[in-house]
Design a protein around this motif. Structure first.
Motif, mmCIF file in Angstrom:
data_model
loop_
_atom_site.group_PDB
_atom_site.id
_atom_site.type_symbol
_atom_site.label_atom_id
_atom_site.label_comp_id
_atom_site.label_asym_id
_atom_site.label_seq_id
_atom_site.Cartn_x
_atom_site.Cartn_y
_atom_site.Cartn_z
ATOM 1 N N SER A 86 12.874 -14.525 3.440
ATOM 2 C CA SER A 86 11.976 -14.107 4.738
ATOM 3 C C SER A 86 12.615 -12.767 5.431
ATOM 4 O O SER A 86 11.880 -12.019 5.763
ATOM 5 N N ASP A 87 13.875 -12.323 5.128
ATOM 6 C CA ASP A 87 14.327 -11.188 5.835
ATOM 7 C C ASP A 87 14.323 -9.904 5.093
ATOM 8 O O ASP A 87 14.613 -9.041 5.265
ATOM 9 N N THR A 88 13.626 -10.259 3.634
ATOM 10 C CA THR A 88 13.770 -9.023 2.659
ATOM 11 C C THR A 88 12.274 -9.245 1.965
ATOM 12 O O THR A 88 12.038 -9.524 0.777
ATOM 13 N N PRO A 89 11.229 -9.084 2.804
ATOM 14 C CA PRO A 89 9.879 -9.268 2.130
ATOM 15 C C PRO A 89 9.484 -8.073 1.171
ATOM 16 O O PRO A 89 8.626 -8.185 0.337
ATOM 17 N N ARG A 90 10.278 -6.740 1.496
ATOM 18 C CA ARG A 90 9.774 -5.827 0.358
ATOM 19 C C ARG A 90 10.881 -5.848 -0.789
ATOM 20 O O ARG A 90 11.633 -6.578 -0.527
ATOM 21 N N GLY A 91 10.528 -5.348 -1.919
ATOM 22 C CA GLY A 91 11.548 -5.304 -2.848
ATOM 23 C C GLY A 91 11.173 -4.592 -4.061
ATOM 24 O O GLY A 91 10.117 -3.789 -4.063
ATOM 25 N N LEU A 92 11.648 -4.921 -5.205
ATOM 26 C CA LEU A 92 11.401 -4.422 -6.598
ATOM 27 C C LEU A 92 10.817 -5.532 -7.522
ATOM 28 O O LEU A 92 11.272 -6.412 -7.437
ATOM 29 N N GLN A 93 9.777 -4.977 -8.230
ATOM 30 C CA GLN A 93 9.571 -5.804 -9.625
ATOM 31 C C GLN A 93 10.092 -5.010 -10.596
ATOM 32 O O GLN A 93 9.588 -3.764 -11.043
ATOM 33 N N ILE A 94 10.948 -5.696 -11.533
ATOM 34 C CA ILE A 94 11.646 -5.134 -12.720
ATOM 35 C C ILE A 94 11.061 -6.084 -13.976
ATOM 36 O O ILE A 94 11.398 -7.152 -14.154
ATOM 37 N N GLU A 95 10.389 -5.231 -14.814
ATOM 38 C CA GLU A 95 9.866 -5.886 -16.054
ATOM 39 C C GLU A 95 10.613 -5.542 -17.145
ATOM 40 O O GLU A 95 11.277 -4.314 -17.354
ATOM 41 N N LEU A 96 11.029 -6.549 -17.728
ATOM 42 C CA LEU A 96 12.349 -6.546 -18.951
ATOM 43 C C LEU A 96 11.749 -6.654 -20.285
ATOM 44 O O LEU A 96 10.926 -7.542 -20.538
ATOM 45 N N ALA A 97 12.397 -6.235 -21.204
ATOM 46 C CA ALA A 97 12.212 -6.445 -22.627
ATOM 47 C C ALA A 97 13.588 -7.037 -23.257
ATOM 48 O O ALA A 97 14.402 -6.439 -23.014
ATOM 49 N N GLY A 98 13.336 -7.938 -24.230
ATOM 50 C CA GLY A 98 14.564 -8.404 -25.063
ATOM 51 C C GLY A 98 15.757 -9.017 -24.112
ATOM 52 O O GLY A 98 16.868 -9.001 -24.397
ATOM 53 N N GLU A 99 15.358 -9.472 -22.982
ATOM 54 C CA GLU A 99 16.223 -10.428 -22.061
ATOM 55 C C GLU A 99 15.821 -12.025 -21.681
ATOM 56 O O GLU A 99 14.572 -11.992 -21.797
ATOM 57 N N PRO A 100 16.529 -12.829 -21.264
ATOM 58 C CA PRO A 100 16.261 -14.176 -20.999
ATOM 59 C C PRO A 100 14.997 -13.921 -19.776
ATOM 60 O O PRO A 100 14.066 -14.936 -19.918
ATOM 61 N N TYR A 101 15.266 -13.332 -18.960
ATOM 62 C CA TYR A 101 14.089 -13.079 -17.955
ATOM 63 C C TYR A 101 13.282 -11.785 -18.181
ATOM 64 O O TYR A 101 13.498 -10.735 -18.579
ATOM 65 N N ARG A 102 11.855 -12.253 -18.187
ATOM 66 C CA ARG A 102 10.845 -11.152 -18.522
ATOM 67 C C ARG A 102 10.695 -10.413 -17.124
ATOM 68 O O ARG A 102 10.343 -9.232 -17.484
ATOM 69 N N ARG A 103 11.075 -11.036 -16.025
ATOM 70 C CA ARG A 103 10.655 -10.252 -14.869
ATOM 71 C C ARG A 103 11.692 -10.468 -14.010
ATOM 72 O O ARG A 103 12.170 -11.741 -13.700
ATOM 73 N N VAL A 104 12.198 -9.597 -13.102
ATOM 74 C CA VAL A 104 13.071 -9.781 -11.863
ATOM 75 C C VAL A 104 12.264 -9.284 -10.530
ATOM 76 O O VAL A 104 11.633 -8.276 -10.715
ATOM 77 N N VAL A 105 12.250 -10.338 -9.719
ATOM 78 C CA VAL A 105 11.550 -9.851 -8.390
ATOM 79 C C VAL A 105 12.665 -10.079 -7.508
ATOM 80 O O VAL A 105 13.414 -11.031 -7.092
ATOM 81 N N ILE A 106 13.249 -8.819 -6.786
ATOM 82 C CA ILE A 106 14.332 -9.033 -5.756
ATOM 83 C C ILE A 106 13.756 -8.368 -4.380
ATOM 84 O O ILE A 106 13.446 -7.271 -4.525
ATOM 85 N N GLY A 107 14.279 -9.024 -3.205
ATOM 86 C CA GLY A 107 13.894 -8.563 -2.011
ATOM 87 C C GLY A 107 15.048 -7.688 -1.749
ATOM 88 O O GLY A 107 16.100 -7.894 -1.673
ATOM 89 N N LEU A 108 14.687 -6.207 -1.034
ATOM 90 C CA LEU A 108 15.740 -5.419 -0.659
ATOM 91 C C LEU A 108 15.160 -4.818 0.517
ATOM 92 O O LEU A 108 14.257 -4.576 0.973
ATOM 93 N N ALA A 109 16.289 -4.465 1.503
ATOM 94 C CA ALA A 109 15.830 -3.920 2.778
ATOM 95 C C ALA A 109 15.264 -2.295 2.525
ATOM 96 O O ALA A 109 14.444 -2.043 3.171
ATOM 97 N N ASP A 110 15.776 -1.852 1.415
ATOM 98 C CA ASP A 110 15.291 -0.257 1.186
ATOM 99 C C ASP A 110 15.004 -0.099 -0.305
ATOM 100 O O ASP A 110 15.933 0.317 -0.867
ATOM 101 N N PRO A 111 13.934 -0.637 -0.893
ATOM 102 C CA PRO A 111 13.806 -0.871 -2.256
ATOM 103 C C PRO A 111 13.689 0.709 -2.860
ATOM 104 O O PRO A 111 13.805 0.933 -3.799
ATOM 105 N N GLU A 112 13.012 1.514 -2.199
ATOM 106 C CA GLU A 112 13.023 3.028 -2.608
ATOM 107 C C GLU A 112 14.276 3.430 -3.105
ATOM 108 O O GLU A 112 14.486 4.019 -4.041
ATOM 109 N N ALA A 113 15.184 3.351 -2.113
ATOM 110 C CA ALA A 113 16.719 3.939 -2.305
ATOM 111 C C ALA A 113 17.279 3.119 -3.492
ATOM 112 O O ALA A 113 17.847 3.861 -4.180
ATOM 113 N N VAL A 114 17.090 2.014 -3.585
ATOM 114 C CA VAL A 114 17.904 1.340 -4.696
ATOM 115 C C VAL A 114 17.192 1.727 -5.885
ATOM 116 O O VAL A 114 17.874 1.871 -6.997
#
Length: 121
Positions: A86-114
């Motif tokens: 709830s304290d990190t509603p903004r974040g990044l969506q990372i699409e992957l190929a060749g990994e167990p996870y096809r997608r990572v959605v991670i909440g971050l305080a400053d997604p642009e900087a990360v």
């Protein structure tokens, strides 16, 4: 809160002890070469749905508040790693190929900087 950093040619997701327990997860890493795309999200919660076509495999899901764990994506059958609070509603969506996870959605305080720091974008 989960942290996303770069270690050489890998992206590293470091989880807090609580997140490891909450999501039945471990910290993880993946080669930057396996990243298909990275997108900044204004509302990361909207990318994860706990029921319907997407469903929780393991972890904790509270609609529009918390999604920590693994989710089956009904659209493409892949698995999403979600780390959104709830304290990190903004974040990044990372699409992957060749990994167990096809997608990572991670909440971050400053997604642009990360995004710039880890992926050089």
């Amino acid at each position: 809160m989960a942290q996303l950093t770069r270690d050489g040619s890998d992206a590293v997701i470091t989880l807090s002890t609580f997140e490891k327990i909450e999501g039945l997860l471990a910290s993880t890493r993946f080669p930057l070469a396996h990243v298909a795309s990275v997108q900044v999200l204004d509302d990361a919660h909207q990318q994860i749905k706990g029921w319907g076509s997407d469903f929780k495999i393991a972890g904790r899901y509270v609609p529009n508040t918390t999604a920590v764990g693994t989710f089956r994506n009904g659209e493409d059958g892949g698995v999403t790693l979600a780390l959104v609070h709830s304290d990190t509603p903004r974040g990044l969506q990372i699409e992957l190929a060749g990994e167990p996870y096809r997608r990572v959605v991670i909440g971050l305080a400053d997604p642009e900087a990360v995004k710039a720091q880890v992926f050089g974008e």
